[in-house]
Write a protein that holds these residues in place. Structure first.
Motif, mmCIF file in Angstrom:
data_model
loop_
_atom_site.group_PDB
_atom_site.id
_atom_site.type_symbol
_atom_site.label_atom_id
_atom_site.label_comp_id
_atom_site.label_asym_id
_atom_site.label_seq_id
_atom_site.Cartn_x
_atom_site.Cartn_y
_atom_site.Cartn_z
ATOM 1 N N GLU A 245 0.955 -1.165 -0.073
ATOM 2 C CA GLU A 245 0.076 -0.182 0.112
ATOM 3 C C GLU A 245 0.843 1.254 0.008
ATOM 4 O OE1 GLU A 245 -3.970 1.311 2.692
ATOM 5 O OE2 GLU A 245 -2.866 -0.565 3.339
ATOM 6 N N VAL A 246 0.316 2.373 -0.539
ATOM 7 C CA VAL A 246 1.375 3.503 -0.414
ATOM 8 C C VAL A 246 0.470 4.543 0.646
ATOM 9 C CG1 VAL A 246 1.963 5.607 -1.699
ATOM 10 C CG2 VAL A 246 2.045 3.330 -2.941
ATOM 11 N N PHE A 247 1.192 5.109 1.438
ATOM 12 C CA PHE A 247 0.870 5.800 2.492
ATOM 13 C C PHE A 247 1.440 7.233 2.232
ATOM 14 C CE2 PHE A 247 -0.492 3.998 6.953
ATOM 15 C CZ PHE A 247 -1.338 2.816 6.156
ATOM 16 N N LEU A 248 0.729 8.307 2.654
ATOM 17 C CA LEU A 248 1.080 9.897 2.378
ATOM 18 C C LEU A 248 1.485 10.321 3.638
ATOM 19 C CD1 LEU A 248 -1.755 10.132 -0.397
ATOM 20 C CD2 LEU A 248 0.885 9.813 -0.609
ATOM 21 N N GLN A 249 2.491 11.053 3.623
ATOM 22 C CA GLN A 249 2.842 12.086 4.886
ATOM 23 C C GLN A 249 2.883 13.530 4.320
ATOM 24 O OE1 GLN A 249 6.504 11.939 6.824
ATOM 25 N NE2 GLN A 249 5.647 12.288 8.941
ATOM 26 N N PRO A 250 2.028 14.298 5.208
ATOM 27 C CA PRO A 250 1.982 15.574 4.741
ATOM 28 C C PRO A 250 3.302 16.599 4.850
ATOM 29 C CG PRO A 250 0.292 15.088 6.710
ATOM 30 C CD PRO A 250 1.333 14.110 6.333
ATOM 31 N N LYS A 251 3.745 17.479 4.144
ATOM 32 C CA LYS A 251 4.518 18.510 4.207
ATOM 33 C C LYS A 251 3.992 20.121 4.044
ATOM 34 C CE LYS A 251 8.351 16.425 1.456
ATOM 35 N NZ LYS A 251 9.061 16.520 0.057
ATOM 36 N N TYR B 113 -7.946 14.151 6.692
ATOM 37 C CA TYR B 113 -7.015 14.746 7.104
ATOM 38 C C TYR B 113 -7.072 16.173 6.470
ATOM 39 C CZ TYR B 113 -2.197 16.895 8.136
ATOM 40 O OH TYR B 113 -1.085 17.835 8.557
ATOM 41 N N LEU B 114 -7.271 16.312 5.154
ATOM 42 C CA LEU B 114 -7.225 17.404 4.322
ATOM 43 C C LEU B 114 -8.459 18.386 4.644
ATOM 44 C CD1 LEU B 114 -6.211 15.934 0.767
ATOM 45 C CD2 LEU B 114 -5.237 18.120 1.792
ATOM 46 N N GLY B 115 -9.362 17.382 4.895
ATOM 47 C CA GLY B 115 -10.797 17.981 5.255
ATOM 48 C C GLY B 115 -10.789 19.033 6.528
ATOM 49 N N ASP B 116 -9.931 18.349 7.398
ATOM 50 C CA ASP B 116 -9.901 19.032 8.754
ATOM 51 C C ASP B 116 -8.956 20.350 8.697
ATOM 52 O OD1 ASP B 116 -11.471 16.986 9.730
ATOM 53 O OD2 ASP B 116 -9.775 15.919 10.598
ATOM 54 N N THR B 117 -7.974 20.364 7.923
ATOM 55 C CA THR B 117 -6.604 21.010 8.229
ATOM 56 C C THR B 117 -6.416 22.022 6.912
ATOM 57 O OG1 THR B 117 -5.015 19.368 7.172
ATOM 58 C CG2 THR B 117 -5.400 19.448 9.745
ATOM 59 N N SER B 118 -6.937 21.856 5.717
ATOM 60 C CA SER B 118 -6.234 22.569 4.874
ATOM 61 C C SER B 118 -7.332 23.207 4.033
ATOM 62 C CB SER B 118 -5.547 21.978 3.870
ATOM 63 O OG SER B 118 -6.292 21.382 2.824
ATOM 64 N N VAL B 119 -7.102 24.278 3.303
ATOM 65 C CA VAL B 119 -7.800 25.176 2.670
ATOM 66 C C VAL B 119 -7.836 24.727 1.149
ATOM 67 C CG1 VAL B 119 -8.631 27.567 2.202
ATOM 68 C CG2 VAL B 119 -6.893 26.981 4.037
ATOM 69 N N LYS B 120 -8.862 24.532 0.443
ATOM 70 C CA LYS B 120 -8.962 24.263 -0.807
ATOM 71 C C LYS B 120 -8.297 25.233 -1.808
ATOM 72 C CE LYS B 120 -12.273 20.664 -0.853
ATOM 73 N NZ LYS B 120 -13.345 20.119 -1.618
ATOM 74 N N LEU C 239 -0.697 22.850 4.422
ATOM 75 C CA LEU C 239 -0.241 21.583 3.729
ATOM 76 C C LEU C 239 0.062 21.956 2.239
ATOM 77 C CD1 LEU C 239 -0.335 18.620 3.965
ATOM 78 C CD2 LEU C 239 -2.469 18.519 2.880
ATOM 79 N N VAL C 240 1.174 21.696 1.847
ATOM 80 C CA VAL C 240 1.161 21.971 0.328
ATOM 81 C C VAL C 240 1.778 20.748 -0.494
ATOM 82 C CG1 VAL C 240 2.101 24.298 0.727
ATOM 83 C CG2 VAL C 240 3.663 22.598 0.912
ATOM 84 N N SER C 241 2.317 19.764 0.132
ATOM 85 C CA SER C 241 2.964 18.505 -0.564
ATOM 86 C C SER C 241 2.572 17.308 0.249
ATOM 87 C CB SER C 241 4.247 18.601 -0.627
ATOM 88 O OG SER C 241 4.731 17.678 -1.545
ATOM 89 N N MET C 242 3.182 16.064 -0.098
ATOM 90 C CA MET C 242 2.915 14.829 0.498
ATOM 91 C C MET C 242 3.894 13.835 0.130
ATOM 92 S SD MET C 242 -0.653 14.316 -1.263
ATOM 93 C CE MET C 242 -0.576 14.034 -2.934
ATOM 94 N N GLU C 243 4.633 13.051 0.900
ATOM 95 C CA GLU C 243 5.606 12.320 0.612
ATOM 96 C C GLU C 243 4.786 10.722 0.488
ATOM 97 O OE1 GLU C 243 9.097 12.108 2.843
ATOM 98 O OE2 GLU C 243 9.847 10.532 1.779
ATOM 99 N N ALA C 244 5.297 10.027 -0.539
ATOM 100 C CA ALA C 244 4.563 8.619 -0.804
ATOM 101 C C ALA C 244 5.591 7.773 0.147
ATOM 102 C CB ALA C 244 4.409 8.248 -2.304
ATOM 103 N N LEU C 245 5.214 6.955 0.735
ATOM 104 C CA LEU C 245 5.813 6.027 1.603
ATOM 105 C C LEU C 245 5.150 4.549 1.298
ATOM 106 C CD1 LEU C 245 6.449 8.389 4.672
ATOM 107 C CD2 LEU C 245 8.314 7.395 3.167
ATOM 108 N N VAL C 246 5.872 3.525 1.131
ATOM 109 C CA VAL C 246 5.359 2.384 0.799
ATOM 110 C C VAL C 246 5.442 1.418 2.103
ATOM 111 C CG1 VAL C 246 7.595 1.057 0.505
ATOM 112 C CG2 VAL C 246 5.543 0.303 -0.938
ATOM 113 N N ARG C 247 4.224 0.726 2.023
ATOM 114 C CA ARG C 247 3.896 -0.168 3.387
ATOM 115 C C ARG C 247 3.717 -1.419 2.878
ATOM 116 N NH1 ARG C 247 6.236 3.222 5.429
ATOM 117 N NH2 ARG C 247 5.283 4.915 7.113
ATOM 118 N N TRP C 248 4.169 -2.472 3.626
ATOM 119 C CA TRP C 248 4.039 -3.885 3.259
ATOM 120 C C TRP C 248 3.384 -4.662 4.320
ATOM 121 C CZ3 TRP C 248 8.632 -7.979 2.408
ATOM 122 C CH2 TRP C 248 7.977 -9.216 2.140
ATOM 123 N N ASN C 249 2.196 -5.168 4.059
ATOM 124 C CA ASN C 249 1.484 -5.885 5.315
ATOM 125 C C ASN C 249 1.501 -7.265 4.999
ATOM 126 O OD1 ASN C 249 0.589 -6.280 7.792
ATOM 127 N ND2 ASN C 249 -1.298 -5.382 7.322
#
Ligand code: C2E
Ligand code: CA
Ligand code: CA
Ligand code: CA
Length: 279
Positions: free
Chosen positions: A40-46, A272-279, A54-64
């Motif tokens: 799965e690909v997770f995203l972390q805010p920048k 998270y986007l809905g809670d924190t950022s301005v569209k 919030l302007v960007s996000m880093e993709a980080l891979v997850r293996w379960n």
């Protein structure tokens, strides 16, 4: 002991041969992982240091894995690199991340940017350009929104091949970023030889910034140098308000870390986007 099909391996108190068992077990499991939908690909805010936006996000891979559980990228990425599987994992991560970027655009967050981790091996084996161009073709994202985070590799530093591949990637519109700056591998030689747009200051300098004057002086110097070289700066591993305040004061452009948000799956990121950022 953990049941693994017909065999039983002891996971605790491993000696060298048990480490090897785990290594080859992981290598075999890795071959099935994508096909079995275990990644799965997770995203972390920048966020912008100035406003917290919030302007960007880093993709980080997850293996379960169904039996082995969550396996950290620091454990399986090197295995993927050594067994020729990094190209197909990256293809998956890039496609999935591009799809999510498209989806965010549709949801009204078209200003959002994306950062991808690139293994130095993909640069050498030629899969990087292929994976990126196919990803563009299939998803239609704007490459100018995407930044490639590149670390280490004694392989890369004086390589003409690496230089021409990164030039090609830049001419496609992607930006490039030097990851983990200040650690053993990501150093001044890279800055000299490649046309980076962004410099990411390694977490090890951020960890002590509130109590250690040396860390603070080093970060200050890195930021000053980045300005002169026209590089944007990002600090990784920001965990506290205190670190945030200091980095903002020092003039770092962007911040990333648990203080702003952990890596999340797509649905959590949308919330998270809905809670924190301005569209
Ligand atoms: P990295 O690129 O330096 O990524 C940052 C790592 O620090 C991530 O760990 C992230 O979850 C973690 N992190 C972020 N903020 C904080 C914080 O405030 N505190 C702490 N303690 N940790 C924080 P993760 O996801 O386990 O990834 C580890 C490394 O594995 C990455 O380091 C990167 O080198 C590699 N990696 C992860 N995903 C990919 C991928 O898709 N492709 C490739 N080639 N490498 C990847
Ligand atoms: Ca990174
Ligand atoms: Ca990093
Ligand atoms: Ca790091």
């Amino acid at each position: 002991a953990v049941e693994l099909g017909a065999n039983t391996f002891v996971i605790s108190g491993m000696g060298d041969s048990d480490d090897q068992n785990r290594g080859s077990r992981l290598e075999m499991a890795l071959k099935e992982a994508l096909g079995n939908d275990e990644m799965e690909v997770f995203l972390q805010p920048k966020c912008l240091a100035g406003t917290g936006e919030l302007v960007s996000m880093e993709a980080l891979v997850r293996w379960n894995h169904p039996e082995l559980g969550h396996i950290p990228p620091q454990e399986f990425i090197p295995i993927a690199e050594n067994s020729g599987m990094i190209g197909s994992i990256s293809r998956f991560v890039y496609f999935r991340a591009f799809e999510m970027l498209m989806e965010f655009s549709r949801l009204g967050y078209s200003h959002l940017r994306l950062a991808l981790n690139v293994s130095p091996l993909e640069i050498h084996d030629g899969t990087l350009v292929k994976n990126l161009t196919n990803g563009l073709l299939f998803t239609g994202i704007d490459p100018r929104k995407v930044e490639l985070e590149i670390t280490e590799g004694s392989l890369l530093i004086n390589s003409q091949t690496a230089r021409s591949i990164l030039d090609e990637v830049k001419s496609l519109g992607f930006q490039i970023s030097i990851d983990d700056f200040g650690t053993g591998y990501s150093t001044f030689g890279y800055l000299k030889n490649f046309q980076f747009d962004t410099l990411k200051i390694d977490k090890s300098f951020i960890d002590q910034i509130q109590m250690d004057n040396n860390s603070r002086a080093i970060v200050q110097a890195i930021i000053a140098m980045s300005r002169t070289l026209n590089l944007q700066t990002v600090a990784e591993g920001v965990e506290t308000q205190e670190q945030y305040d200091i980095l903002k004061e020092l003039g770092c452009d962007q911040l990333q870390g648990y203080f702003f948000g952990r890596p999340m799956n797509f649905d959590d990121f949308v919330n998270y986007l809905g809670d924190t950022s301005v569209k």
